[in-house]
Design a protein around this motif. Sequence first.
Motif, PDB file in Angstrom:
ATOM      1  N   ILE A  53      41.283  31.606  42.615  1.00 64.78           N
ATOM      2  CA  ILE A  53      42.515  32.358  42.796  1.00 64.78           C
ATOM      3  C   ILE A  53      43.209  32.540  41.446  1.00 64.78           C
ATOM      4  O   ILE A  53      43.518  33.646  41.015  1.00 64.78           O
ATOM      5  N   THR A  54      43.462  31.425  40.777  1.00 62.68           N
ATOM      6  CA  THR A  54      44.225  31.444  39.529  1.00 62.68           C
ATOM      7  C   THR A  54      43.579  32.335  38.480  1.00 62.68           C
ATOM      8  O   THR A  54      44.236  33.166  37.850  1.00 62.68           O
ATOM      9  N   PHE A  55      42.294  32.170  38.253  1.00 63.09           N
ATOM     10  CA  PHE A  55      41.597  32.912  37.205  1.00 63.09           C
ATOM     11  C   PHE A  55      41.146  34.295  37.657  1.00 63.09           C
ATOM     12  O   PHE A  55      41.046  35.213  36.847  1.00 63.09           O
ATOM     13  N   GLU A  56      40.838  34.442  38.932  1.00 63.89           N
ATOM     14  CA  GLU A  56      40.050  35.606  39.344  1.00 63.89           C
ATOM     15  C   GLU A  56      40.769  36.597  40.246  1.00 63.89           C
ATOM     16  O   GLU A  56      40.408  37.771  40.265  1.00 63.89           O
ATOM     17  N   GLU A  57      41.780  36.159  40.992  1.00 59.20           N
ATOM     18  CA  GLU A  57      42.426  37.106  41.908  1.00 59.20           C
ATOM     19  C   GLU A  57      43.503  37.890  41.150  1.00 59.20           C
ATOM     20  O   GLU A  57      44.696  37.866  41.468  1.00 59.20           O
ATOM     21  N   ILE A  58      43.036  38.609  40.155  1.00 61.74           N
ATOM     22  CA  ILE A  58      43.935  39.270  39.209  1.00 61.74           C
ATOM     23  C   ILE A  58      44.457  40.607  39.723  1.00 61.74           C
ATOM     24  O   ILE A  58      45.310  41.221  39.078  1.00 61.74           O
ATOM     25  N   HIS A  59      43.973  41.043  40.873  1.00 62.26           N
ATOM     26  CA  HIS A  59      44.506  42.290  41.430  1.00 62.26           C
ATOM     27  C   HIS A  59      46.006  42.189  41.681  1.00 62.26           C
ATOM     28  O   HIS A  59      46.685  43.207  41.812  1.00 62.26           O
ATOM     29  N   ARG A  60      46.544  40.951  41.721  1.00 66.16           N
ATOM     30  CA  ARG A  60      47.991  40.804  41.918  1.00 66.16           C
ATOM     31  C   ARG A  60      48.772  41.527  40.826  1.00 66.16           C
ATOM     32  O   ARG A  60      49.880  42.001  41.057  1.00 66.16           O
ATOM     33  N   ASN A  61      48.190  41.615  39.619  1.00 61.59           N
ATOM     34  CA  ASN A  61      48.850  42.334  38.526  1.00 61.59           C
ATOM     35  C   ASN A  61      49.096  43.791  38.900  1.00 61.59           C
ATOM     36  O   ASN A  61      50.140  44.366  38.599  1.00 61.59           O
ATOM     37  N   GLY A  62      48.115  44.392  39.571  1.00 61.31           N
ATOM     38  CA  GLY A  62      48.254  45.781  39.981  1.00 61.31           C
ATOM     39  C   GLY A  62      49.341  45.962  41.026  1.00 61.31           C
ATOM     40  O   GLY A  62      50.013  46.999  41.066  1.00 61.31           O
ATOM     41  N   TYR A 103      37.351  35.701  51.066  1.00 58.95           N
ATOM     42  CA  TYR A 103      36.082  35.148  51.501  1.00 58.95           C
ATOM     43  C   TYR A 103      34.940  35.604  50.597  1.00 58.95           C
ATOM     44  O   TYR A 103      33.758  35.494  50.947  1.00 58.95           O
ATOM     45  N   GLU A 104      35.288  36.147  49.443  1.00 61.20           N
ATOM     46  CA  GLU A 104      34.354  36.463  48.357  1.00 61.20           C
ATOM     47  C   GLU A 104      34.989  35.970  47.062  1.00 61.20           C
ATOM     48  O   GLU A 104      36.129  36.308  46.765  1.00 61.20           O
ATOM     49  N   ASN A 105      34.279  35.173  46.297  1.00 66.67           N
ATOM     50  CA  ASN A 105      34.793  34.681  45.018  1.00 66.67           C
ATOM     51  C   ASN A 105      33.826  35.004  43.897  1.00 66.67           C
ATOM     52  O   ASN A 105      32.607  35.049  44.095  1.00 66.67           O
ATOM     53  N   VAL A 135      33.050  37.651  42.061  1.00 63.56           N
ATOM     54  CA  VAL A 135      32.183  38.812  42.204  1.00 63.56           C
ATOM     55  C   VAL A 135      32.393  39.749  41.022  1.00 63.56           C
ATOM     56  O   VAL A 135      33.374  39.658  40.285  1.00 63.56           O
ATOM     57  N   ASN A 136      31.465  40.654  40.849  1.00 65.85           N
ATOM     58  CA  ASN A 136      31.576  41.664  39.800  1.00 65.85           C
ATOM     59  C   ASN A 136      31.998  42.998  40.408  1.00 65.85           C
ATOM     60  O   ASN A 136      31.490  43.419  41.444  1.00 65.85           O
ATOM     61  N   ASN A 137      32.954  43.633  39.752  1.00 62.90           N
ATOM     62  CA  ASN A 137      33.364  44.995  40.101  1.00 62.90           C
ATOM     63  C   ASN A 137      33.856  45.124  41.544  1.00 62.90           C
ATOM     64  O   ASN A 137      33.326  45.903  42.338  1.00 62.90           O
ATOM     65  N   ASN A 138      34.849  44.331  41.858  1.00 61.03           N
ATOM     66  CA  ASN A 138      35.544  44.541  43.112  1.00 61.03           C
ATOM     67  C   ASN A 138      36.185  45.925  43.052  1.00 61.03           C
ATOM     68  O   ASN A 138      36.980  46.221  42.167  1.00 61.03           O
ATOM     69  N   TRP A 139      35.835  46.772  44.006  1.00 62.82           N
ATOM     70  CA  TRP A 139      36.261  48.182  43.969  1.00 62.82           C
ATOM     71  C   TRP A 139      37.774  48.301  43.899  1.00 62.82           C
ATOM     72  O   TRP A 139      38.313  49.078  43.102  1.00 62.82           O
ATOM     73  N   TYR A 140      38.477  47.527  44.717  1.00 63.39           N
ATOM     74  CA  TYR A 140      39.929  47.617  44.750  1.00 63.39           C
ATOM     75  C   TYR A 140      40.546  47.199  43.416  1.00 63.39           C
ATOM     76  O   TYR A 140      41.457  47.858  42.902  1.00 63.39           O
ATOM     77  N   THR A 141      40.060  46.107  42.839  1.00 68.24           N
ATOM     78  CA  THR A 141      40.612  45.633  41.567  1.00 68.24           C
ATOM     79  C   THR A 141      40.384  46.656  40.470  1.00 68.24           C
ATOM     80  O   THR A 141      41.293  46.962  39.679  1.00 68.24           O
ATOM     81  N   ASN A 142      39.179  47.202  40.390  1.00 65.73           N
ATOM     82  CA  ASN A 142      38.890  48.220  39.373  1.00 65.73           C
ATOM     83  C   ASN A 142      39.755  49.463  39.581  1.00 65.73           C
ATOM     84  O   ASN A 142      40.248  50.067  38.629  1.00 65.73           O
TER      85      ASN A 142
END
Length: 759
Positions: free
Chosen positions: A422-431, A489-491, A493-500
């Motif tokens: 979460i801390t390192f990877e769920e960066i879509h929160r920035n968007g 339920y996915e950690n 991963v590469n190129n999460n469509w929503y995050t990109n």
Amino acid sequence: MKQYLKHDAWKIIEEGFTPANNRISESVFSIGNGRMGQRATFEEQYSGDTHQGSYVAGVYYPDKTRVGWWKNGYPEYFAKVLNAPSWIDIDVSIEGEVLDLAKAKVENFKRELNMQNGLLTRTFIATLPSGKRIAVDAKRFCSMADGEVGAIRYAITPLNFSGNLSVVLPVDADVENKDANYDEKFWEEIYKSADIDRAIVIAETKKTKFHVCTGINFLTKENDKVKPVVAKSETRDKYAAITFNYDLKENITFSIEKYAVVLSSENHKKDLLVSAAEQKLRSIKTEGFDRLFDAHQNNWLKRWQGADITIEGDIAAQQGIRFNIFQLMQTYTGDDERLNIGPKGFTGEKYGGSTYWDTEAYCLPFYLGTTDEKVARNLLVYRYKHLQKAIENAAKLGFTNGAALYPMVTMNGEECHNEWEITFEEIHRNGAIAYGIYDYIRYTGEEKYLTQYGLEVLIGISRFWAQRVNWSADKKKYVMLGVTGPNEYENNVNNNWYTNLIAAWTLEYTQQAIDFVKIDDKAAYEKLVKKVSFNEKEETAKWSDIRTNMYLPEDSKRGLYLQQDGFLDKELLTVDKLRKEDRPLNQKWSWDRILRSCFIKQADVLQGIYFFEDRFSFDDLKRNFDFYEPMTVHESSLSPCVHVILASVLGYKEKAYEMYLRTSRLDLDDYNNDTEDGCHITSMAGTWMSVVKGFGGMRVRDGKLYFNPFIPDQWKSYSFKVEFRGRVILVNVSKASTDIKVISGDPLEIIVGEEKELA
């Protein structure tokens, strides 16, 4: 699901006492007022399964992060929402027997929360082991008219005896957190005093040094007439109390009115807390329970005038929407820009922190539509004031040049969530922070917010995205590696469509904001450029290249946006193939099994389509909804509302209604078997969106207000109000007609379906 609560349009009602449901009820019947609140635990002692929780907004403890293998960049602490000193206790003994519903025979038990006026009531008849029977009627509220005040009226009627009553009215700061790691306690005593008519305790949080001053006094009555008692005082560590005895008379009602004040050093100087508490205690006791309640009730009625949603013909749906609105309004009032919307509000301690991306993605639209614009604006200013902390958060992970990474969880702007994925990877929160700025301006038309605050935040976020992507020589595109999307339920991963997607959009929107501010106030823009050392030509050129060449995974054969690289390598099963005993997955399956499955916790690709629906065709939406929703277990409280809105666009009325009931009654019916830990406050805003944006089809496009309403088959009619740019619009939808009109403010062109109307 646990459907034991009675359906009622304005009340939450529990009839009969079932100890196994008690913790759930403690959450559901919680009350608050934006500054403080508590779970609906009993006033008298209870030795059964319970968690007494009182909470004060903004007060927390930075518990040391505990992990097996420390990694650079981990947050230093996990912010605990603290169980605060308790003021609600009324310890009752009759002829030496403690009133304890775990040990008494309980009859005619009824717990009721009146959502229209914020009053919590509990009535019961208890037969003690000795055979003595008493009737109790307890009423409680946290004042919406004064956020530092609470009051209880506790009435006792002996039914088959006369005898001695012993009462203890304490302030107890010797409390525990449910999530304490090693049975730690987080409060130190600073001051205590008690005499025959008041008790006060000041407790200080360890490390953070917040002071909370809790004071009580009381009034006693017999058959509603004041009846003084001879009281004594009692003190011990972190505890001060008033005690007295009284001779009860058979069938004569004796009542105790306990008045409380809860003052924080966030709002008072520490050395003035005692005098401020004493003064306020005198004032509220003079005012009395009834007048205090009248002011509280009137405040609630005014709030409901703007926020209520009415549903005719479906009492469960009506109760659900009002419960969600009630909890939102008592959690955050918008009066203090230092505060935000905790995921559990005043109902529990789970998750920690007070601010998640939920605020911008889900809560902001609710406050935009139901309150004055300044309330939503305060939520954005809160993030602006945390910008420097966001820059520091990014720097801890190796980012430079003023790149800002807003925290997943925070109390003061600093990241305090300690799960690496979460801390390192769920960066879509920035968007979501960037989207919140866009959503606010789109709704209010206040573009000057960009000049005052918004652009500086957008530049920091865009700098982060520019450094977080990397060029793939293989794909000839920019990619984003090692992320977690909204579907937790996915950690990794590469190129999460929503995050990109939201990263590329943020870069685009930041350029638009730059263009506006340069024209709106050139001097302000030049000042900002200097402040943040912004190299416009070089940085925007890079941003333009990234957004033009961002990789967005797709399956062209199916016409799908892929949740992430490799998603189609999974065994693609649908939720209807799961056994009932497998649900919820997060409580029944190993994390390894969840990560390898195709099952989706909440909207992910569909979250992106919801945010940017004007960029996608109807067919795009249909293909992706039909593919992803059947794999979605909706085990995040944030999931159902997005699906309601998109299903409404598609004309999937039954699916929209199914998801609406799930989001509106998530806690009332304990869908995910976790309500005992507290209600899901931030997702409750999604219930409002489900009606207004889903069934009502409300959108704002190019400064104009659109509606495309339909009515679920189960309803006869529904209505709601929205505030929009100085106006109040009333929407009434029935099976026969739709009526939309401006009831306050200047006329406005409103587009209903494809037709323009002047309302």
